[in-house]
Design a protein around this motif. Sequence first.
Motif, mmCIF file in Angstrom:
data_model
loop_
_atom_site.group_PDB
_atom_site.id
_atom_site.type_symbol
_atom_site.label_atom_id
_atom_site.label_comp_id
_atom_site.label_asym_id
_atom_site.label_seq_id
_atom_site.Cartn_x
_atom_site.Cartn_y
_atom_site.Cartn_z
ATOM 1 N N VAL A 23 -16.267 40.736 6.252
ATOM 2 C CA VAL A 23 -17.343 40.103 7.000
ATOM 3 C C VAL A 23 -17.742 41.015 8.162
ATOM 4 C CG1 VAL A 23 -17.964 38.105 8.423
ATOM 5 C CG2 VAL A 23 -16.649 37.791 6.316
ATOM 6 N N ASP A 24 -19.026 41.177 8.370
ATOM 7 C CA ASP A 24 -19.668 42.023 9.393
ATOM 8 C C ASP A 24 -19.718 43.500 9.024
ATOM 9 O OD1 ASP A 24 -20.308 39.839 11.011
ATOM 10 O OD2 ASP A 24 -18.418 39.973 12.100
ATOM 11 N N ARG A 36 -22.428 42.062 4.974
ATOM 12 C CA ARG A 36 -21.704 40.922 4.430
ATOM 13 C C ARG A 36 -21.492 39.957 5.591
ATOM 14 N NH1 ARG A 36 -15.615 40.127 1.940
ATOM 15 N NH2 ARG A 36 -15.828 37.863 1.857
ATOM 16 N N LYS A 70 -20.471 36.478 4.928
ATOM 17 C CA LYS A 70 -19.525 35.429 4.548
ATOM 18 C C LYS A 70 -18.738 35.875 3.342
ATOM 19 C CE LYS A 70 -19.298 30.695 2.961
ATOM 20 N NZ LYS A 70 -20.028 29.608 2.409
#
Length: 74
Positions: free
Chosen positions: A27-28, A72, A74
Amino acid sequence: MKIEKGIEIPKQQGGGKWNKIAIQMEVDDSIFFQGPKENYRCSGAHALRAAMSRLGMKAVTRQVEGGIRVWRVK
């Protein structure tokens, strides 16, 4: 032409390269794809986002200076 019954449909293949990349993303994380927005559907950005969707991940795509970036989320 002959109509046949009972032929099993093979499992869909493809996306292997992009699935492997998507699985590695946390995520991120994001990936930058250089090129104009008009080339989005022909770029890896579109393929990556589709792979992430197939894997149940959520992605955000934005046009940024010089190309497209996929995050991304989730």
